[in-house]
Write an enzyme that holds these catalytic residues in place. Structure first.
Site, PDB file in Angstrom:
ATOM      1  N   GLN A 127      -5.042  -2.234   9.462  1.00 34.85           N
ATOM      2  CA  GLN A 127      -4.698  -3.467   8.595  1.00 34.85           C
ATOM      3  C   GLN A 127      -5.313  -4.843   9.544  1.00 34.85           C
ATOM      4  O   GLN A 127      -5.064  -4.939  10.679  1.00 34.85           O
ATOM      5  CB  GLN A 127      -3.354  -3.917   8.552  1.00 34.85           C
ATOM      6  CG  GLN A 127      -3.133  -5.116   7.551  1.00 34.85           C
ATOM      7  CD  GLN A 127      -3.702  -4.889   6.231  1.00 34.85           C
ATOM      8  OE1 GLN A 127      -3.285  -4.204   5.594  1.00 34.85           O
ATOM      9  NE2 GLN A 127      -4.311  -6.066   5.725  1.00 34.85           N
ATOM     10  N   LYS A 163       0.752  -1.230   0.092  1.00 33.98           N
ATOM     11  CA  LYS A 163       0.014  -0.082   0.028  1.00 33.98           C
ATOM     12  C   LYS A 163       0.725   1.416  -0.064  1.00 33.98           C
ATOM     13  O   LYS A 163       0.512   2.046  -0.628  1.00 33.98           O
ATOM     14  CB  LYS A 163      -0.878  -0.052   1.239  1.00 33.98           C
ATOM     15  CG  LYS A 163      -2.189  -1.073   1.131  1.00 33.98           C
ATOM     16  CD  LYS A 163      -2.775  -1.623   2.416  1.00 33.98           C
ATOM     17  CE  LYS A 163      -3.678  -2.599   1.954  1.00 33.98           C
ATOM     18  NZ  LYS A 163      -4.363  -3.274   3.236  1.00 33.98           N
ATOM     19  N   ASP A 200     -10.998   2.081   3.943  1.00 34.59           N
ATOM     20  CA  ASP A 200     -11.599   1.030   3.736  1.00 34.59           C
ATOM     21  C   ASP A 200     -13.041   0.689   3.660  1.00 34.59           C
ATOM     22  O   ASP A 200     -13.575  -0.371   3.115  1.00 34.59           O
ATOM     23  CB  ASP A 200     -10.997   0.073   4.862  1.00 34.59           C
ATOM     24  CG  ASP A 200      -9.631  -1.079   4.353  1.00 34.59           C
ATOM     25  OD1 ASP A 200      -9.532  -1.021   3.239  1.00 34.59           O
ATOM     26  OD2 ASP A 200      -9.185  -1.493   5.209  1.00 34.59           O
TER      27      ASP A 200
END
Ligand code: NAP
Length: 283
Positions: free
Chosen positions: A94, A50, A117
């Site tokens: 994460q 990322k 997200d």
């Protein structure tokens, strides 16, 4: 017959080129934050990817890494820092989190306006409420990546029957909502470990999405000739990643998104897309 490969790597590169142009026009460079807890090899490698993507598209990246031993209070303090940092346009925590830490409680602490997200309950709620499908809130990255990949290969979605195997938070559950919005108009069937006759649903489907996490779960003889099959589930074995779909499905499917190289890169591209959209809203 051999399926057309839904090449997520190539498509993600195209999207990143488009994003690079958009970022160049923004006066304030967007920043993606990541919060990594522990050192799970998969998570470490995803987070590194990322940050590479950020550099590729000209975005800033901000990284907080906490040890495996971090308490819930440590994680919430890091989230507070990311919520208030002007450098951070959007960020991700994460997943999975180590140990018994409840990811739902952690996700709820994210500022929904910085939820890169699309997994904060407010943004998931908007996905539920917005049947018309003109979303201005961040969408969960893997479902959005699946729809974008199919669209870019002109796989027909309106009216298509889609068998989704797996009802997890990051893939199956939000994918069903996205596919059934009026902007997509597909007919999803959400299958899980208590579903009966999974293979019969799969045999009828125009599109099959496997998001279970069991190697070779979907077999070639389950697939309707010409169907699109997307392999999303991941199992880590020694030094390789294995998907949920027997790769010989290419012999009967019309389209096949392999794993790796299919939906994974699209997930990352959608994360960048969400951050650029958030930055465009602010500027
Ligand atoms: P998850 O929380 O891991 O859930 C897995 C789902 O599979 C559950 O709904 C479970 O059913 C279902 N399942 C397990 N065994 C089954 C069986 N025998 N028959 C039918 N269904 C079964 O889900 P997730 O977070 O959405 O992730 C799914 C997979 O995708 C994982 O392998 C994950 O690593 C992978 N993934 C890949 C990407 C990517 O970019 N490629 C992104 C995110 C996730 P129950 O609910 O009934 O237990």
């Amino acid at each position: 017959m051999s399926a057309v490969i839904l090449d997520g790597k190539k498509t993600a590169e195209e999207i990143k080129r488009e994003l690079t142009g958009q970022v160049a026009k923004l006066s304030n460079k967007p920043g993606l934050g990541t919060l990594l807890v522990g050192s799970d090899p998969g998570s470490v490698s995803y987070v590194a990817g990322k940050h590479r993507d950020c550099a590729d598209v000209g975005m800033k990246s901000i990284r907080i890494d906490l040890p495996e031993t971090a308490s819930k209070q440590d994680v919430l303090a890091a989230i507070k820092e990311l919520n208030s940092s002007p450098e951070v346009t959007g960020y991700i925590v994460q997943l999975p989190l180590p140990g018994k830490m409840d990811s739902r409680e952690i996700l709820q602490a994210i500022d929904p306006a910085k939820d890169a997200d699309g997994l904060h309950p407010e943004n998931l709620g908007k996905l539920v409420m917005n049947v018309a499908g003109h979303f201005d809130s961040p969408l969960p990255c893997t479902p959005a990546g699946i729809v974008e990949l199919l669209r870019r290969y002109q796989v027909s979605l309106a009216g298509a029957e889609v068998a989704i195997i797996g009802r997890g938070l990051t893939v199956g559950r939000p994918l069903g909502l996205l596919l059934s919005s009026k902007q997509v108009d597909a007919t999803p069937v959400l299958l899980h470990s208590a579903s009966k006759h999974i293979e019969e649903h799969v045999r009828r489907a125009d599109i099959v999405v496997a998001a279970v996490g069991q190697p070779g779960f979907v077999r070639k003889d389950w697939i309707k000739p010409g169907a699109a099959v997307l392999d999303v589930g991941i199992t880590r074995r020694a030094n390789e990643l294995v998907g949920d779909v027997d790769p010989t499905v290419v012999e009967v499917a019309g389209y096949f998104a392999p794993n790796p190289g299919g939906v994974g890169p699209m997930t990352r591209a959608m994360l960048m897309t969400n951050v650029v959209k958030l930055a465009t809203k602010i500027s």
